[in-house]
Design a protein around this motif. Structure first.
Motif: not given
Length: 149
Positions: A86-88, A111, A113
């Motif tokens: 998971e990356s944000e 933004y 995700r």
């Protein structure tokens, strides 16, 4: 349901004892079939007549015997691999411009995700089979019929 959840659920609910039991039953059935085949070959050798120097005899009395086989080992292996990432990311930008008394400002924001998942599974079954000499009792019985065997 995602791939990882599906595979994890399948593995954790796998009836391992049933898989091992079925493998054992399969090996036993295969062994019985091999034994039955050797018995059929024994009968065929006894029924097959061969003439040598005007004398007819069967192949069994000439020393031919069927081949017998046995399973020496069987194994069951299951592997599972999975990964999840998971990356944000968040960014803000601003700029101000002035030109002949006019001021302009701009603001930008972004933004994102991301999710990534992969899963794989594999299984294998292996069995080892070897040939064996004919049963000793069979050879002893054949020797009583023809002692030079």
């Amino acid at each position: 349901m995602g791939a990882i959840a599906t595979i994890t659920n399948s593995i954790t609910n796998a009836p391992l004892h049933q898989m091992i039991e079925q493998m054992g039953i399969s090996v036993a059935n295969a062994q019985a079939a091999l034994d039955e085949n050797s018995i059929k070959t024994l009968k065929a050798l006894a029924e097959k007549g061969v003439e040598i120097n005007g004398e007819t005899t069967n192949l069994l009395l000439l020393g031919f015997v069927p081949t017998f086989y046995a399973f020496t080992e069987a194994s069951f292996e299951m592997k599972m691999e999975f990964s999840m990432a998971e990356s944000e990311a968040f960014s803000v930008g601003a700029s101000v411009e002035a030109d002949f008394g006019i001021v302009a400002a701009s603001v930008s924001a972004s933004y994102s995700r991301k999710f990534d998942q992969s899963a794989s599974g594999s299984s294998s079954i292996a069995a080892r089979m070897v040939s064996l000499p004919p049963p000793e009792n069979l050879l002893e019985k054949l020797k009583t019929i023809k002692p030079e065997l």
